[in-house]
Motif scaffolding. Structure first.
Motif, mmCIF file in Angstrom:
data_model
loop_
_atom_site.group_PDB
_atom_site.id
_atom_site.type_symbol
_atom_site.label_atom_id
_atom_site.label_comp_id
_atom_site.label_asym_id
_atom_site.label_seq_id
_atom_site.Cartn_x
_atom_site.Cartn_y
_atom_site.Cartn_z
ATOM 1 N N ILE A 234 55.226 56.580 50.228
ATOM 2 C CA ILE A 234 55.112 55.252 50.457
ATOM 3 C C ILE A 234 55.638 54.326 49.264
ATOM 4 O O ILE A 234 56.516 53.572 49.623
ATOM 5 C CB ILE A 234 53.718 54.630 50.853
ATOM 6 N N ALA A 235 55.276 54.526 48.272
ATOM 7 C CA ALA A 235 55.985 53.781 46.967
ATOM 8 C C ALA A 235 57.072 54.117 46.922
ATOM 9 O O ALA A 235 58.075 53.363 46.504
ATOM 10 C CB ALA A 235 55.226 54.424 45.691
ATOM 11 N N GLY A 236 57.711 55.215 47.291
ATOM 12 C CA GLY A 236 59.341 55.756 47.161
ATOM 13 C C GLY A 236 60.054 54.721 48.158
ATOM 14 O O GLY A 236 61.212 54.237 47.935
ATOM 15 N N ASN A 242 62.880 47.320 47.403
ATOM 16 C CA ASN A 242 62.881 46.387 46.448
ATOM 17 C C ASN A 242 63.847 46.312 45.383
ATOM 18 O O ASN A 242 64.302 45.270 44.624
ATOM 19 C CB ASN A 242 61.389 46.213 45.869
ATOM 20 N N ALA A 243 64.377 47.681 45.046
ATOM 21 C CA ALA A 243 64.984 47.542 43.847
ATOM 22 C C ALA A 243 66.237 48.886 43.856
ATOM 23 O O ALA A 243 66.786 49.014 43.207
ATOM 24 C CB ALA A 243 64.170 48.069 42.757
ATOM 25 N N GLY A 244 66.305 49.684 45.235
ATOM 26 C CA GLY A 244 67.115 50.831 45.015
ATOM 27 C C GLY A 244 68.529 50.279 44.858
ATOM 28 O O GLY A 244 69.280 51.133 44.527
ATOM 29 N N GLN A 245 69.012 49.226 45.738
ATOM 30 C CA GLN A 245 70.446 48.616 45.390
ATOM 31 C C GLN A 245 70.899 48.439 44.046
ATOM 32 O O GLN A 245 72.210 48.476 43.404
ATOM 33 C CB GLN A 245 70.712 47.661 46.267
ATOM 34 N N ARG A 252 63.282 53.559 39.248
ATOM 35 C CA ARG A 252 62.210 54.418 38.614
ATOM 36 C C ARG A 252 61.152 53.238 38.301
ATOM 37 O O ARG A 252 59.876 53.718 38.328
ATOM 38 C CB ARG A 252 62.626 54.896 37.319
ATOM 39 N N THR A 253 61.402 52.198 37.579
ATOM 40 C CA THR A 253 60.496 51.196 37.344
ATOM 41 C C THR A 253 59.819 50.791 38.555
ATOM 42 O O THR A 253 58.748 50.466 38.486
ATOM 43 C CB THR A 253 60.877 49.837 36.533
#
Length: 276
Positions: A234-236, A242-245, A252-253
Motif C-alpha cells: 500500500i505504501a508503495g 505522490n512522488a513517483g514522477q 524512496r523518501t
C-alpha cells in the motif's frame, strides 16, 4: 478484499504502535539505515548490534530478531547464529531474509546451516531465493529474482510456499507481483504494490523489517507476515502517486513517509488481500 483480514491487520498495526517492540537486526550494510527508518515508521524500535560480544545479549532484550544475509561475511555469521540460538531459547520470533540465496556457495552453505541450527518464525524472500531453499531449480540474478523464476504460475508459488512452511514449521512469505504467505495449512495472497518498488534498493529488506515489527507484537506470525507485506504494498502505491514522477530518490523518501502514515482506514480502503 477480505474484511476479516483487514480488521485483523488493522488490529496488529494498532498493537505495534502501542507496544513499540524492539527489533534487533543483523542485517546488511547496504540497506541498514532504511530498515531502521521503516521500523520506526511503523511504530517499532530498531537496534543493530552485530558484534559477537553483544549480539545474543541484545537479542535477549528484544521482541523480534531479523537475520538478513545481504552482505554476508564470516564475522557476522557467528553473531547471527548466537543471536538466533538465544532467540530460540527465549521464544523470541526470528525472521530470515535469505538475500541472494542460490547465488554463491558461501551463501548457500550459510543458509543451509542456519536452517539446520535455528527455528525460524518467518522466512521471507523473492521467488528465486525461496525456490533455492525449497531445493528447486532457481536462477538468481544477483540478489534479485530472475525473470525465468518469476514466470512460474501463482499456483506453483502457493505450492512452494506451503510445502516449505510445512517442512520448516514456520511461515513462508514470497514477494512478487502477487505476494504469497503460507503457514503450511492456509494461504493468503496480497496484490498490493507498484513496479517502482523494484527500482530502489532495499524494499525487500524493509519489508522484512516490517514483518519482524509485527512479529514482535503478536504470536500470529502468519498474519504478521501478511501485515508487513500489505503495508509495504500500500505504501508503495501511495508513494508512486505522490512522488513517483519525481524519480527514484523522491520515491524512496515517499515510501518511508507513507509507511509512517499507514492507518486502519488506509488498510481498509486499499487492501487487496484474500485467502487462496
Amino acid at each position: 478484499m477480505d474484511n476479516n483480514l483487514t480488521l485483523n491487520i488493522s488490529g496488529l498495526l494498532s498493537n505495534v504502535r502501542q507496544t513499540k517492540p524492539l527489533v534487533h537486526h543483523l542485517t546488511n550494510y547496504v540497506t541498514v539505515n532504511d530498515c531502521a527508518n521503516v521500523t520506526l515508521a511503523i511504530g517499532a524500535s530498531p537496534i543493530m548490534a552485530d558484534d559477537i560480544e553483544e549480539a545474543a545479549e541484545i537479542t535477549a532484550i528484544s521482541s523480534a530478531l531479523v537475520l538478513n544475509i545481504g552482505t554476508l561475511n564470516k564475522r557476522t555469521i557467528e553473531s547471527m547464529l548466537a543471536a538466533g540460538e538465544k532467540a530460540n531459547e527465549m521464544s523470541i520470533p526470528v525472521v530470515l531474509d535469505p538475500v541472494g540465496a542460490g547465488a554463491s556457495n558461501f551463501r548457500n552453505q550459510t543458509v543451509r546451516m542456519m536452517l539446520e541450527r535455528l527455528q525460524f518464525s518467518v522466512i521471507r524472500g523473492n521467488m528465486s531465493e525461496i525456490r533455492y531453499i525449497a531445493g528447486l531449480q532457481a536462477t538468481t540474478k544477483g540478489v534479485d529474482a530472475s525473470e525465468a523464476d518469476l514466470e512460474n504460475s501463482l499456483q506453483s508459488g502457493i505450492d512452494i510456499a506451503s510445502g516449505l512452511a510445512a517442512q520448516y514449521n514456520c511461515t513462508v512469505a514470497i514477494t512478487g507481483e502477487t505476494d504469497i504467505v503460507s503457514d503450511g495449512k492456509t494461504v493468503i495472497c496480497i496484490e498490493n504494490g507498484h513496479p517502482m518498488l523494484g527500482s530502489i534498493t532495499g524494499t525487500g529488506c524493509m519489508c522484512t523489517s516490517l514483518i519482524a515489527s509485527f512479529c514482535g507484537s503478536t504470536g500470529d506470525y502468519r498474519m504478521a507476515a501478511v501485515a508487513g507485506l500489505l503495508c509495504t504494498g500500500i505504501a508503495g502505491e501511495h508513494a508512486y502517486e505522490n512522488a513517483g514522477q519525481k524519480g527514484n530518490g523522491s520515491y524512496r523518501t515517499a515510501l518511508i513517509d507513507e509507511i509512517s502514515k499507514i492507518s486502519a482506514q488506509t488498510i481498509h480502503k486499499g487492501a487487496k488481500v484474500y485467502e487462496a
